[in-house]
Design an enzyme around this catalytic site. Sequence first.
Site, PDB file in Angstrom:
ATOM      1  CG  HIS A  27      -1.907  -0.989   1.413  1.00 51.14           C
ATOM      2  ND1 HIS A  27      -2.026  -1.772   2.537  1.00 51.14           N
ATOM      3  CD2 HIS A  27      -2.910  -1.374   0.589  1.00 51.14           C
ATOM      4  CE1 HIS A  27      -3.055  -2.588   2.410  1.00 51.14           C
ATOM      5  NE2 HIS A  27      -3.603  -2.380   1.223  1.00 51.14           N
ATOM      6  CE  LYS A  51     -13.012  -8.460   6.243  1.00 48.10           C
ATOM      7  NZ  LYS A  51     -12.388  -8.238   4.955  1.00 48.10           N
ATOM      8  NE  ARG A 100      -3.041  -7.532  -4.629  1.00 47.77           N
ATOM      9  CZ  ARG A 100      -3.882  -7.861  -3.661  1.00 47.77           C
ATOM     10  NH1 ARG A 100      -3.432  -8.050  -2.445  1.00 47.77           N
ATOM     11  NH2 ARG A 100      -5.157  -8.015  -3.904  1.00 47.77           N
ATOM     12  CB  SER A 137      -4.198  -6.314   4.977  1.00 44.97           C
ATOM     13  OG  SER A 137      -3.787  -5.088   4.448  1.00 44.97           O
TER      14      SER A 137
END
Length: 169
Positions: A27, A51, A100, A137
Amino acid sequence: MTAPESEGTTLRRAVCPGSFDPITNGHLDIIGRASKLYDVVHVAVMINQSKKGLFTIDERIQMIREVTADFGNVEVESFHGLLVDFCKQRDIPAIVKGLRAVSDFDYELQMAQMNNGLSGVETLFVPTNPTYSFLSSSLVKEVATWGGDVAHLLPPTVHEALVERLAQK
Ligand code: PNS
């Protein structure tokens, strides 16, 4: 450095959105690169009421502020609801996202097209530094939970916070 806003000059703004639970070196790489391209980069930390994260939104914001302070033109805030509304409220015409791998592309393309259709906001994709192409993460948290070494994948202060939080569990 932030350019002065004077009559006739509009600051070029972009947003880097995400959950950032917690922020990783991947990030940080994208935010740092965006900060060289734009006058102001807004980091928007999404509040997801359904969440429960490992870190609270305030903790995430604090960590991001610390590790992006040296860039000099990064503002960190939370948001809930639609990203396009966050952009509209702050006159942000561009979303910057890291890509990515090809597997990211399908969903990112859908979101980019939806966001553009909703409000005209553009999405710019930045290829992730290959060093971080496997990094997320969630994966970092999983590996760290089982005692794996993730120190090289996080800013040092974030790594410390992660180790401490997992020890409390
Ligand atoms: O780090 P993440 O969890 O992959 O980030 C996802 C995020 C926050 C970028 C995405 O879920 C998002 O933009 N959410 C805001 C809600 C929204 O605008 N949804 C419509 C997207 S087309």
